[in-house]
Design an enzyme around this catalytic site. Sequence first.
Site, PDB file in Angstrom:
ATOM      1  N   PRO A  10       0.786  -1.222   0.000  1.00 18.56           N
ATOM      2  CA  PRO A  10       0.000   0.000   0.000  1.00 18.56           C
ATOM      3  C   PRO A  10       0.826   1.284   0.000  1.00 18.56           C
ATOM      4  O   PRO A  10       1.874   1.361   0.644  1.00 18.56           O
ATOM      5  CB  PRO A  10      -0.819  -0.101   1.289  1.00 18.56           C
ATOM      6  CG  PRO A  10      -0.094  -1.079   2.145  1.00 18.56           C
ATOM      7  CD  PRO A  10       0.552  -2.049   1.195  1.00 18.56           C
ATOM      8  N   ASN A  11       0.324   2.241  -0.744  1.00 19.76           N
ATOM      9  CA  ASN A  11       0.853   3.611  -0.838  1.00 19.76           C
ATOM     10  C   ASN A  11       2.163   3.718  -1.617  1.00 19.76           C
ATOM     11  O   ASN A  11       2.656   4.827  -1.848  1.00 19.76           O
ATOM     12  CB  ASN A  11       1.029   4.235   0.563  1.00 19.76           C
ATOM     13  CG  ASN A  11      -0.293   4.306   1.304  1.00 19.76           C
ATOM     14  OD1 ASN A  11      -1.250   4.848   0.776  1.00 19.76           O
ATOM     15  ND2 ASN A  11      -0.363   3.749   2.498  1.00 19.76           N
ATOM     16  N   ARG A  18       5.125  11.140  -2.247  1.00 21.34           N
ATOM     17  CA  ARG A  18       4.801  10.789  -0.866  1.00 21.34           C
ATOM     18  C   ARG A  18       6.027  10.972   0.049  1.00 21.34           C
ATOM     19  O   ARG A  18       7.074  10.361  -0.190  1.00 21.34           O
ATOM     20  CB  ARG A  18       4.383   9.323  -0.842  1.00 21.34           C
ATOM     21  CG  ARG A  18       4.269   8.716   0.521  1.00 21.34           C
ATOM     22  CD  ARG A  18       4.222   7.191   0.454  1.00 21.34           C
ATOM     23  NE  ARG A  18       3.962   6.655   1.771  1.00 21.34           N
ATOM     24  CZ  ARG A  18       4.238   5.402   2.135  1.00 21.34           C
ATOM     25  NH1 ARG A  18       4.776   4.576   1.275  1.00 21.34           N
ATOM     26  NH2 ARG A  18       3.981   5.003   3.345  1.00 21.34           N
ATOM     27  N   TYR A  23      11.247   8.976   1.610  1.00 24.07           N
ATOM     28  CA  TYR A  23      11.310   7.984   0.534  1.00 24.07           C
ATOM     29  C   TYR A  23      12.006   8.478  -0.730  1.00 24.07           C
ATOM     30  O   TYR A  23      12.228   7.691  -1.658  1.00 24.07           O
ATOM     31  CB  TYR A  23       9.888   7.509   0.191  1.00 24.07           C
ATOM     32  CG  TYR A  23       9.209   6.831   1.354  1.00 24.07           C
ATOM     33  CD1 TYR A  23       9.719   5.650   1.885  1.00 24.07           C
ATOM     34  CD2 TYR A  23       8.060   7.378   1.941  1.00 24.07           C
ATOM     35  CE1 TYR A  23       9.108   5.026   2.964  1.00 24.07           C
ATOM     36  CE2 TYR A  23       7.440   6.755   3.019  1.00 24.07           C
ATOM     37  CZ  TYR A  23       7.973   5.587   3.526  1.00 24.07           C
ATOM     38  OH  TYR A  23       7.367   4.968   4.597  1.00 24.07           O
ATOM     39  N   ASN A  74       8.045  -5.566  -1.035  1.00 21.37           N
ATOM     40  CA  ASN A  74       7.990  -4.453  -0.095  1.00 21.37           C
ATOM     41  C   ASN A  74       6.535  -4.385   0.364  1.00 21.37           C
ATOM     42  O   ASN A  74       5.689  -3.859  -0.356  1.00 21.37           O
ATOM     43  CB  ASN A  74       8.414  -3.138  -0.752  1.00 21.37           C
ATOM     44  CG  ASN A  74       8.395  -1.990   0.248  1.00 21.37           C
ATOM     45  OD1 ASN A  74       7.850  -2.117   1.356  1.00 21.37           O
ATOM     46  ND2 ASN A  74       8.972  -0.853  -0.128  1.00 21.37           N
ATOM     47  N   ALA A  77       3.074  -0.842   4.819  1.00 18.87           N
ATOM     48  CA  ALA A  77       2.607  -0.888   6.215  1.00 18.87           C
ATOM     49  C   ALA A  77       2.104  -2.268   6.630  1.00 18.87           C
ATOM     50  O   ALA A  77       2.058  -2.575   7.826  1.00 18.87           O
ATOM     51  CB  ALA A  77       1.517   0.159   6.424  1.00 18.87           C
ATOM     52  N   GLU A  98      12.424  -9.655   1.684  1.00 23.07           N
ATOM     53  CA  GLU A  98      11.696  -8.455   2.144  1.00 23.07           C
ATOM     54  C   GLU A  98      12.571  -7.230   1.913  1.00 23.07           C
ATOM     55  O   GLU A  98      13.759  -7.247   2.254  1.00 23.07           O
ATOM     56  CB  GLU A  98      11.387  -8.620   3.643  1.00 23.07           C
ATOM     57  CG  GLU A  98      10.729  -7.416   4.294  1.00 23.07           C
ATOM     58  CD  GLU A  98      10.558  -7.627   5.812  1.00 23.07           C
ATOM     59  OE1 GLU A  98      10.890  -8.716   6.324  1.00 23.07           O
ATOM     60  OE2 GLU A  98      10.109  -6.662   6.463  1.00 23.07           O
ATOM     61  N   HIS A 100      12.690  -2.797   2.136  1.00 20.90           N
ATOM     62  CA  HIS A 100      12.110  -1.497   2.500  1.00 20.90           C
ATOM     63  C   HIS A 100      13.044  -0.400   2.029  1.00 20.90           C
ATOM     64  O   HIS A 100      14.268  -0.520   2.181  1.00 20.90           O
ATOM     65  CB  HIS A 100      11.934  -1.378   4.020  1.00 20.90           C
ATOM     66  CG  HIS A 100      11.041  -2.428   4.578  1.00 20.90           C
ATOM     67  ND1 HIS A 100       9.670  -2.370   4.472  1.00 20.90           N
ATOM     68  CD2 HIS A 100      11.320  -3.595   5.210  1.00 20.90           C
ATOM     69  CE1 HIS A 100       9.152  -3.454   5.027  1.00 20.90           C
ATOM     70  NE2 HIS A 100      10.128  -4.207   5.471  1.00 20.90           N
ATOM     71  N   SER A 102      13.201   2.641   3.354  1.00 19.44           N
ATOM     72  CA  SER A 102      13.737   3.321   4.544  1.00 19.44           C
ATOM     73  C   SER A 102      14.260   2.292   5.539  1.00 19.44           C
ATOM     74  O   SER A 102      13.922   1.107   5.454  1.00 19.44           O
ATOM     75  CB  SER A 102      12.622   4.160   5.194  1.00 19.44           C
ATOM     76  OG  SER A 102      11.573   3.315   5.652  1.00 19.44           O
ATOM     77  N   ARG A 107      13.138   4.372  12.564  1.00 14.19           N
ATOM     78  CA  ARG A 107      11.921   5.192  12.522  1.00 14.19           C
ATOM     79  C   ARG A 107      11.040   4.926  13.752  1.00 14.19           C
ATOM     80  O   ARG A 107      11.541   4.445  14.766  1.00 14.19           O
ATOM     81  CB  ARG A 107      11.192   4.915  11.198  1.00 14.19           C
ATOM     82  CG  ARG A 107      12.069   5.263   9.978  1.00 14.19           C
ATOM     83  CD  ARG A 107      11.340   5.030   8.673  1.00 14.19           C
ATOM     84  NE  ARG A 107      10.169   5.898   8.567  1.00 14.19           N
ATOM     85  CZ  ARG A 107       9.198   5.718   7.668  1.00 14.19           C
ATOM     86  NH1 ARG A 107       9.264   4.712   6.819  1.00 14.19           N
ATOM     87  NH2 ARG A 107       8.161   6.544   7.613  1.00 14.19           N
TER      88      ARG A 107
HETATM   89  C1  DQA Z   1       8.220   0.976   3.829  1.00 17.37           C
HETATM   90  C2  DQA Z   1       8.306   1.144   5.343  1.00 17.37           C
HETATM   91  C3  DQA Z   1       6.945   0.935   5.989  1.00 17.37           C
HETATM   92  O1  DQA Z   1       7.030   1.131   7.387  1.00 17.37           O
HETATM   93  C4  DQA Z   1       5.925   1.923   5.434  1.00 17.37           C
HETATM   94  O2  DQA Z   1       4.656   1.672   5.967  1.00 17.37           O
HETATM   95  C5  DQA Z   1       5.899   1.934   3.953  1.00 17.37           C
HETATM   96  C6  DQA Z   1       7.164   1.869   3.223  1.00 17.37           C
HETATM   97  C7  DQA Z   1       9.574   1.309   3.148  1.00 17.37           C
HETATM   98  O3  DQA Z   1       9.735   0.930   1.990  1.00 17.37           O
HETATM   99  O4  DQA Z   1      10.431   1.949   3.753  1.00 17.37           O
HETATM  100  O5  DQA Z   1       4.854   2.076   3.336  1.00 17.37           O
HETATM  101  O6  DQA Z   1       7.927  -0.388   3.548  1.00 17.37           O
END
Ligand code: DQA
Length: 145
Positions: A10-11, A18, A23, A74, A77, A98, A100, A102, A107
């Site tokens: 998501p997102n 964003r 990011y 990825n 959330a 997996e 990410h 960030s 964080r």
């Molecule tokens: C994320 C880190 C997650 O905590 C966050 O909710 C994201 C992006 C990252 O790529 O750093 O949507 O997965």
Amino acid sequence: MATVYVLNGPNLNLLGSRETAVYGATTLADIEKLCMDAGQRNGHSVVFRQSNHEGELVDWLQEANTKAAGVVINPGAYTHTSIALHDAIRAIGVPVIEVHLSNIFAREEFRHHSYVSPVARGVLCGFGPKGYELAIDGLANALKA
Ligand code: DQA
């Protein structure tokens, strides 16, 4: 030549606009290109997808079990909430990496726990878009072994 699924949660469709301080300015389309190139370099084809829906990510993980040699995900959330993703990865036989953008450990505390990490073959975080490329290289290496 194998197929590698790169799944985004998501997102992540909003990358580029964003929270750019976290990011960066790279868009998901840029990351897709990077993944296609990394796949090609490793002799694999890449299927690249994004969904805002947990169930759709579960469906794609199950699909990967028969159609792909491995998965880079990825989970956004859902990393921090989804027992369904944990179970789906547990249920399938292909390796899952997996990733990410960030460093989730640097964080907020709610990002420090991942339901995905215990069932992932490997985890990469904090390298920005480059992390996807490293994940594909790592997966390709694991597939060779
Ligand atoms: C994320 C880190 C997650 O905590 C966050 O909710 C994201 C992006 C990252 O790529 O750093 O949507 O997965």
